[in-house]
Design an enzyme around this catalytic site. Structure first.
Site, short mmCIF file in Angstrom:
data_model
loop_
_atom_site.label_atom_id
_atom_site.label_comp_id
_atom_site.label_asym_id
_atom_site.label_seq_id
_atom_site.Cartn_x
_atom_site.Cartn_y
_atom_site.Cartn_z
N LEU A 79 0.97 -1.36 -0.33
CA LEU A 79 0.24 0.37 0.14
C LEU A 79 0.47 1.31 -0.19
CD1 LEU A 79 -1.42 -2.02 1.84
CD2 LEU A 79 -3.49 -0.25 1.59
N GLU A 82 2.67 7.33 -2.36
CA GLU A 82 2.78 9.06 -2.48
C GLU A 82 0.66 8.86 -3.04
OE1 GLU A 82 3.89 11.19 -1.20
OE2 GLU A 82 5.85 10.55 -0.91
N SER A 83 -0.01 9.54 -2.34
CA SER A 83 -1.35 9.30 -2.22
C SER A 83 -2.10 10.47 -2.90
CB SER A 83 -2.15 8.39 -1.39
OG SER A 83 -1.91 9.13 -0.88
N THR A 130 -6.08 1.88 -7.58
CA THR A 130 -7.27 3.02 -6.79
C THR A 130 -8.05 2.76 -8.33
OG1 THR A 130 -7.27 5.31 -7.61
CG2 THR A 130 -4.87 4.53 -8.54
N ASP A 131 -8.53 3.45 -8.17
CA ASP A 131 -9.69 2.97 -9.61
C ASP A 131 -9.68 4.29 -10.44
OD1 ASP A 131 -10.64 5.12 -8.09
OD2 ASP A 131 -13.03 5.27 -8.32
N GLU A 132 -8.62 5.34 -10.42
CA GLU A 132 -8.63 6.00 -10.97
C GLU A 132 -7.38 6.32 -12.06
OE1 GLU A 132 -7.44 9.99 -8.49
OE2 GLU A 132 -7.77 9.46 -7.62
N TYR A 155 -0.38 11.03 -10.25
CA TYR A 155 -0.62 10.17 -9.56
C TYR A 155 -1.39 8.70 -10.32
CZ TYR A 155 -3.13 7.18 -6.12
OH TYR A 155 -3.50 7.10 -5.24
N LYS A 159 -0.20 5.67 -10.69
CA LYS A 159 -0.63 3.88 -9.76
C LYS A 159 -0.58 2.95 -11.21
CE LYS A 159 -1.61 3.11 -6.24
NZ LYS A 159 -0.86 3.07 -5.06
N ARG A 219 -18.22 10.44 -7.31
CA ARG A 219 -16.99 9.18 -6.46
C ARG A 219 -18.04 8.36 -6.12
NH1 ARG A 219 -14.87 12.22 -9.55
NH2 ARG A 219 -12.28 13.30 -8.97
N ASN A 254 -19.45 15.62 -5.39
CA ASN A 254 -19.79 15.99 -4.47
C ASN A 254 -19.96 16.73 -3.21
OD1 ASN A 254 -16.88 14.39 -4.90
ND2 ASN A 254 -15.45 16.20 -5.98
N1 NAD Z 1 -7.22 7.10 -0.03
C1 NAD Z 1 -8.04 5.90 -1.20
O1 NAD Z 1 -9.37 7.25 -1.21
C2 NAD Z 1 -6.90 5.63 -2.37
C3 NAD Z 1 -8.43 5.39 -3.10
C4 NAD Z 1 -7.41 3.59 -4.20
C5 NAD Z 1 -6.26 3.63 -3.98
N2 NAD Z 1 -5.58 4.02 -2.77
C6 NAD Z 1 -3.89 3.59 -2.52
O2 NAD Z 1 -3.92 3.10 -1.69
C7 NAD Z 1 -2.97 2.70 -1.11
C8 NAD Z 1 -2.58 3.83 0.51
O3 NAD Z 1 -3.25 4.56 0.13
P1 NAD Z 1 -3.56 5.40 2.30
O4 NAD Z 1 -4.68 6.08 1.77
O5 NAD Z 1 -3.51 5.05 2.98
O6 NAD Z 1 -1.65 6.60 1.32
P2 NAD Z 1 -1.48 7.41 2.43
O7 NAD Z 1 -0.89 9.12 2.18
O8 NAD Z 1 -1.97 7.88 3.82
O9 NAD Z 1 -0.25 6.83 2.99
C9 NAD Z 1 0.46 6.14 2.71
C10 NAD Z 1 1.51 5.79 3.17
O10 NAD Z 1 2.20 4.73 2.65
C11 NAD Z 1 4.10 5.42 3.16
N3 NAD Z 1 4.97 4.79 2.11
C12 NAD Z 1 5.37 6.48 1.14
N4 NAD Z 1 6.02 6.37 0.43
C13 NAD Z 1 6.65 5.13 0.84
C14 NAD Z 1 8.32 4.38 0.42
N5 NAD Z 1 8.81 4.89 -0.55
N6 NAD Z 1 8.64 3.96 1.55
C15 NAD Z 1 7.56 3.28 1.68
N7 NAD Z 1 6.63 3.93 2.43
C16 NAD Z 1 6.42 4.72 1.83
C17 NAD Z 1 3.91 6.83 3.29
O11 NAD Z 1 4.58 7.02 4.99
C18 NAD Z 1 2.11 6.56 4.30
O12 NAD Z 1 2.15 6.08 5.40
C19 NAD Z 1 -2.29 3.21 -2.19
O13 NAD Z 1 -1.32 2.70 -2.98
C20 NAD Z 1 -3.56 4.33 -2.74
O14 NAD Z 1 -2.84 4.70 -4.09
C21 NAD Z 1 -5.73 5.31 -2.15
#
Ligand code: NAD
Length: 345
Positions: A79, A82-83, A130-132, A155, A159, A219, A254
């Site tokens: 997981l 960068e998000s 992600t669905d994006e 982003y 992904k 969304r 939204n």
């Molecule tokens: N938030 C959403 O709505 C959503 C939706 C679909 C998919 N996702 C995917 O789910 C995953 C988690 O999303 P989130 O919202 O919890 O993200 P987040 O930004 O809250 O957390 C990301 C975590 O990854 C860690 N991280 C970042 N770069 C790193 C690196 N180089 N090495 C080690 N750790 C690292 C960060 O320290 C953080 O703890 C992501 O892959 C994101 O693409 C998120």
């Protein structure tokens, strides 16, 4: 299972860590602790004998090799990323390095470890996406697992690239992977730069609630704990090489989502009602995808999974959680970029 979870100090990763430990799995949380991380998110399990933490960067291959050899996981749930789309507009480099190169490093480390162990069949590399990656929909239609990729932000492009790498490592090297693409998550422990917490906290502080463009972007909202549950199910029962779309069955514009949050704030903080008077339309995000919608048939029909809460219930719980957990979010407001309008370049 012993599960190595990357990004376990973030929003979704920490929900997976908490649920996995609650279900008796042994968890190694690997996280580099970027601005988005918070170890408070896993404080409820950090003293458990089932939990270990490794501060490491997925861009550091040697560290990954060491951690895999030390902990010998049965599965990896990836997981770390960068998000935040707005940050990817201002600084795409970090997204390429972590989401693309970092995923490549992790795949290579996993492949080396899995090969050295004699390619155990039960090993899984679960990539969370992600669905994006599917781009933007018109008024109708839904993303299925067969929808062609069409990412439109740095982003989502990063992904999408990582998804392609994961599939290639399965096809080429036989690495036993599963993938999931989910819709927008919301819930407790959401970093206060994302829409839902921004709305709650601005409403609480009587500040303008920014809504991008005309607020008509749609969304599909997924409660984070439902997502964590779906991820563990896919890890345990998903078919190797397959991807699963995960949605909340909760499509909303939204502006309607923001109004619902304001209605919950009116209920919980009636003195300051109506909170929707604070809504303020601001310049749209460049390249803002208009609509995402998930067709969840595969995960529902194959694995029997459905979300457990409606967006109304989930938003109610979330608003209450933010009001009751001010000690969690207050220190985060001082982190770089929080509270600023990012990504208008
Ligand atoms: N938030 C959403 O709505 C959503 C939706 C679909 C998919 N996702 C995917 O789910 C995953 C988690 O999303 P989130 O919202 O919890 O993200 P987040 O930004 O809250 O957390 C990301 C975590 O990854 C860690 N991280 C970042 N770069 C790193 C690196 N180089 N090495 C080690 N750790 C690292 C960060 O320290 C953080 O703890 C992501 O892959 C994101 O693409 C998120």
């Amino acid at each position: 299972m012993k599960i190595l979870i990357t990004g376990g100090a973030g929003f979704i990763g920490s929900a997976v860590v908490r649920l996995a430990v609650a279900r008796g799995h042994s968890v190694v949380n690997l996280d580099s602790l970027t601005y988005a991380a918070n170890l408070e998110n896993v404080a409820s399990v950090s003293q458990s004998p089932l939990y270990a933490f490794e501060q490491a960067d997925i861009r550091d291959r040697a560290a990954l090799d060491r951690i895999l050899a030390r902990h010998r996981p049965d599965a990896i749930m990836h997981l770390a990323a960068e998000s935040h789309v707005d940050r990817s507009i201002d600084g795409p480099g970090a997204f390429i390095e972590t989401n693309v190169t970092g995923t490549y490093n992790l795949l290579e480390a996993a492949r080396a470890w899995w090969s050295a162990e004699g390619r155990p069949e039960r090993f899984r590399f679960h990539h969370i996406s992600t669905d994006e990656v599917f781009g933007s929909l018109g008024e109708t239609g839904q993303f299925t697992e067969a929808t062609p990729y069409d990412p439109r932000s740095p982003y989502s492009a990063s992904k999408a690239a990582s998804d392609h790498l994961v599939r290639a490592w399965h096809e080429t090297y036989g690495l036993p992977v599963v993938l999931t693409n989910c819709s927008n998550n919301y819930g407790p422990f959401h970093f206060p730069e994302k829409l839902v917490p921004v709305v709650i906290l601005n409403a609480l502080h009587g500040r303008p609630i920014p809504v991008y463009g005309d607020g008509g972007n749609v969304r599909d909202w997924l409660y984070v704990e439902d997502h964590a549950d779906a991820l563990l199910l896919v890890l345990e029962r998903g078919r190797i090489g397959r991807s699963y779309n995960i949605g909340g069955e909760n499509e909303a514009r939204n502006i309607d989502l923001v109004r619902s949050i304001c209605a919950h704030m009116d209920r919980l903080r009636p003195d300051a009602a109506p909170h929707d008077r604070l809504i303020s339309f601001v310049a749209d995000r460049p390249g803002h995808d208009r609509r995402y919608a998930i067709d969840p048939s595969r995960i529902r029909d194959e694995l029997g999974w459905r979300p457990s809460v409606t967006v109304e219930e989930g938003l109610g719980r979330t608003v209450e959680w933010y009001l009751e957990n001010q000690d969690w979010w207050r220190p985060l407001l001082a982190r770089q970029g929080v509270g600023e309008r990012l990504g208008t370049a």
